[in-house]
Design an enzyme around this catalytic site. Structure first.
Site, PDB file in Angstrom:
ATOM      1  N   ARG A 110      27.888  67.351 -43.267  1.00  0.00           N
ATOM      2  CA  ARG A 110      26.254  67.767 -43.347  1.00  0.00           C
ATOM      3  C   ARG A 110      26.025  67.298 -41.173  1.00  0.00           C
ATOM      4  O   ARG A 110      26.574  66.088 -40.689  1.00  0.00           O
ATOM      5  CB  ARG A 110      26.016  66.910 -43.776  1.00  0.00           C
ATOM      6  CG  ARG A 110      24.501  66.659 -44.250  1.00  0.00           C
ATOM      7  CD  ARG A 110      23.841  66.514 -45.743  1.00  0.00           C
ATOM      8  NE  ARG A 110      24.316  64.838 -45.743  1.00  0.00           N
ATOM      9  CZ  ARG A 110      23.895  63.780 -45.902  1.00  0.00           C
ATOM     10  NH1 ARG A 110      22.286  63.899 -44.692  1.00  0.00           N
ATOM     11  NH2 ARG A 110      24.130  63.122 -45.588  1.00  0.00           N
ATOM     12  N   SER A 228      33.669  59.860 -46.045  1.00  0.00           N
ATOM     13  CA  SER A 228      33.527  59.516 -47.439  1.00  0.00           C
ATOM     14  C   SER A 228      35.001  59.250 -47.783  1.00  0.00           C
ATOM     15  O   SER A 228      35.590  59.658 -48.693  1.00  0.00           O
ATOM     16  CB  SER A 228      32.836  60.294 -48.475  1.00  0.00           C
ATOM     17  OG  SER A 228      31.561  60.383 -47.683  1.00  0.00           O
ATOM     18  N   ASP A 281      30.849  56.383 -46.768  1.00  0.00           N
ATOM     19  CA  ASP A 281      29.067  57.230 -47.054  1.00  0.00           C
ATOM     20  C   ASP A 281      28.543  55.879 -47.729  1.00  0.00           C
ATOM     21  O   ASP A 281      27.162  55.714 -47.503  1.00  0.00           O
ATOM     22  CB  ASP A 281      29.570  58.210 -48.005  1.00  0.00           C
ATOM     23  CG  ASP A 281      30.158  57.841 -48.943  1.00  0.00           C
ATOM     24  OD1 ASP A 281      31.030  56.944 -49.241  1.00  0.00           O
ATOM     25  OD2 ASP A 281      30.670  59.310 -50.229  1.00  0.00           O
TER      26      ASP A 281
HETATM   27  C1  BGC Z   1      35.973  57.788 -51.941  1.00  0.00           C
HETATM   28  C2  BGC Z   1      34.748  56.733 -51.192  1.00  0.00           C
HETATM   29  C3  BGC Z   1      33.747  56.831 -51.547  1.00  0.00           C
HETATM   30  C4  BGC Z   1      33.509  58.353 -52.490  1.00  0.00           C
HETATM   31  C5  BGC Z   1      32.052  58.491 -52.948  1.00  0.00           C
HETATM   32  C6  BGC Z   1      36.034  57.982 -53.125  1.00  0.00           C
HETATM   33  O1  BGC Z   1      36.513  59.342 -53.258  1.00  0.00           O
HETATM   34  O2  BGC Z   1      37.263  57.270 -51.568  1.00  0.00           O
HETATM   35  O3  BGC Z   1      35.283  56.097 -49.735  1.00  0.00           O
HETATM   36  O4  BGC Z   1      33.084  56.626 -50.969  1.00  0.00           O
HETATM   37  O5  BGC Z   1      34.799  58.545 -53.173  1.00  0.00           O
HETATM   38  O6  BGC Z   1      32.147  59.493 -51.669  1.00  0.00           O
END
Ligand code: BGC
Length: 640
Positions: A110, A228, A281
């Protein structure tokens, strides 16, 4: 063949002695399809037992998670990583400025332009791009180039006539930033209504020998990069990738600084953007909701993946060696998805073990694999196949489609759970039309619905265990707080929120519902990343990075920006807009998606978010993609 099977089945009798200790009959491979209401009820009961997370188990799980969190605060290398994010304090809602944000999630990229207007208001223009599978598994440099191209195209779209949008402004006179140990005394708390801080050891853009060929730092757009995945941050805009999660497995990236690599792609693609901050995130979500709801103390993602962050006292982050900080608290990215890869307490079934064993990273992200949208459909598919193999479902026959791993999308579970037609028509559509099961009986469909219900309910109860651990660790059970939550499971999955709250009530008593508010922070990470970018950039302007702007007035940078920079940008944007970058975006198979206000209509999603695909919706989306940017003025707390 069929009649043989039927004769074989009718010759079998269910053994009355074959029961669980509690009197619930345990069915085995010799069982046949349920022949009457009692048998059907027995299978339903068996499934309920298999996936039930009792109160005692929830207590054990949340206690164990809290212990693991403490381990992670004390030392590096713990299973639950507990990553310091260099973000502390809380936004006031008075922050102002225009910033860019990128959000690379499990399913979409995004790109946002965020206007922080103060008075808790903001405007976002954003565009979503589906990340092609090939890029999720290829060289990370290619993914960075893709991101740079999308961003370049987005910036060009924002400036159709070549007129520049104002870049980051820093008329955020109500917010301060704090320096690291080396600069905290000079830069901390210069304004009495400022509470949000970014601790920044090395805030300048990652260095590169190309740098001299592009614009000076002060003329670039400033961007918050929501990434993320687990990243060990060494400053607000530096971070080394620990490992990929969800569906990603890019080469040439683990143990490398992802910000540096992306910044290099921006240089390669002549995208005039400086990455001011890298943001998980969860942290973006927390900051976004806190911008308008000051009581927000925890950020959670319940989507393709799962994770949480919260404010921790500096004195309790024993492993912190970053020196003195401006405030006595910092946001910790827990990375709770990795919890219990040792398998000490999670109630794993044979189906979970199979999903784990066949996943990209076996024995990792165990908690996430039982909770998140990436995996729930796959768990359900395995349960359904197991029931088929026991001749309980579909006369013992699967289909080629259902046999494919990850074909049973988590969004199908949502639709099936929501199906309240008397003969379960939507469920029939998914099983027969989408997954090509030749025919299904009502009993089949009821059983499939129950499988989905149990797998979804367990995910909600386990998520509540996570929340319980974080609430306890941050001493917020009695004090109460708002928890900002984003992700399709929380937003769309039927009863997910109420099931979580029910589990919290079992753990803490009914009063918890008055203390703790679960609040949707839809797509919050873009806003949150922009807020953090603003703070980081402001910090940098006070320190390393030379700038032409110094007035703390409300004038935007665009107004302050010298005309020559405008022309230079226009030149670069036109390269991006006209030729190879646009073309290679198409060649890369980027699927542009206009952000929709009603996300319930956002249905195509191969990774477990959203709804079941229907032809007409796909056509509608293709039309929508022609529209470029949507402006969504809103306050975060108005999203739900
Ligand atoms: C990641 C995190 C992320 C979460 C939600 C997980 O797989 O390790 O860093 O915050 O997914 O997106």
């Amino acid at each position: 063949m069929r009649s043989l099977l039927n004769r074989f089945r009718s010759s079998r009798k269910l053994s009355p002695g074959n029961t669980h200790g509690n009197g619930v009959r345990k069915l085995d491979v010799m069982d046949g399809p349920p022949k009457n209401a009692d048998e059907s009820a027995a299978i339903i009961e068996e499934l309920s037992q298999t996936f039930h997370v009792s109160l005692a188990q929830m207590k054990t799980i949340s206690e164990q998670l809290k212990k693991e969190m403490q381990k992670g605060l004390n030392q590096e290398g713990a299973t639950v990583a507990m990553i310091p994010t260099f973000v502390s304090g809380r936004p006031t809602g008075e922050e102002k400025g225009r910033y860019l944000a990128l959000d690379l999630g499990g399913t979409f990229l995004r790109v946002c332009e965020v206007d922080l207007c103060g008075n808790k208001e903001f405007k976002i223009r954003q565009k979503k791009y589906k990340v092609p599978l090939s890029l999720k598994e290829g060289d990370f440099c290619d993914l960075c180039d893709f991101i740079a191209e999308c961003l370049g195209s987005f910036i060009a779209d924002l400036n159709p006539g070549g007129s520049i949008l104002s870049t980051s402004s820093t008329h955020d006179h109500s917010t301060t930033t704090a320096g690291s140990s080396s600069s905290s005394s000079s830069s901390s708390s210069s304004s009495n209504d400022s509470t949000t801080n970014v601790n920044n050891n090395s805030n300048a853009a990652p260095s590169s020998h190309h740098e001299s060929t592009v614009q000076p730092e002060q003329d670039k757009y400033q961007l918050g990069f929501t990434f993320s995945f687990p990243v060990f941050q060494t400053s607000i805009n530096r971070g080394v990738l620990k490992q990929w999660t969800k569906g990603y497995s890019c080469t040439n990236s683990v143990h490398k600084d992802v910000v540096e690599m992306l910044q290099e792609a921006f240089l390669r693609k002549q995208v005039p953007v400086n990455i001011a901050a890298i943001v998980n995130d969860t942290v973006g979500t927390l900051m976004a909701l806190a911008y308008s709801v000051p009581e927000t103390a925890i950020g959670v993602i319940l989507g393709t993946g799962t994770n949480a962050c919260y404010y921790e006292q500096m004195k309790d982050i024993k492993k912190w060696d970053g020196g003195e900080t401006a405030t006595d608290e910092m946001v910790i990215n827990t990375e709770w998805g990795a919890f219990d890869c040792e398998r000490l307490c999670l109630p794993l079934t044979i189906h979970d073990r199979k999903v784990d064993r066949e996943s990209l990273r076996p024995r990792q992200q165990m908690f996430e694999k039982m909770i998140s949208g990436m995996y729930l459909g796959e768990i359900s598919r395995n349960v359904i196949l197991h029931l088929i193999d026991r001749h309980i479902l579909f006369d013992g026959y699967s289909s080629n489609d259902l046999n494919k791993a990850y074909c049973f999308d988590t969004s199908y579970m949502s639709s099936i759970e929501l199906d309240d037609t008397p003969d379960l028509q939507e469920t029939r559509h998914i099983l027969e039309d989408v997954l090509s099961i030749p025919s299904t009986s009502l009993t089949d469909r009821q059983l499939v619905k129950h499988v989905c219900k149990m797998v979804g309910l367990r995910a909600a109860r386990l998520s509540a265990c996570g929340l319980a651990a974080v609430l306890k660790q941050s001493n917020l059970v009695s004090a109460g707080c708002t928890i900002g939550i984003d992700g399709s499971l929380f937003e769309h999955y039927p009863d997910f929120e109420s099931n979580m709250m029910q589990a919290l009530k079992e753990l803490f008593g009914p009063y918890i519902a008055y203390k703790v508010k679960l609040s949707l922070a839809r797509d919050g990470s873009g806003l949150g990343a922009a807020i953090i970018a603003m703070l980081a950039h402001k910090n940098a302007r006070r320190g390393d990075i030379p700038t032409t702007t110094s007035s703390p007035s409300s004038t935007s940078v665009a107004e302050e920006q010298p005309q020559q920079d405008v022309q230079q940008y226009q030149k670069e944007a036109s390269v991006t807009e006209n030729h190879k970058d646009e073309k290679s975006i198409k060649e890369n198979g980027i699927q542009e998606q206009q952000e929709q206000v009603d996300t319930k209509k956002e249905i195509q999603d191969t990774n477990g978010d959203g709804k079941v695909p229907h032809q007409e919706n796909n056509q509608k989306r293709e039309q929508d993609a022609a529209d470029v940017i949507e402006e969504v003025p809103k306050k975060q707390d108005e999203t739900k």
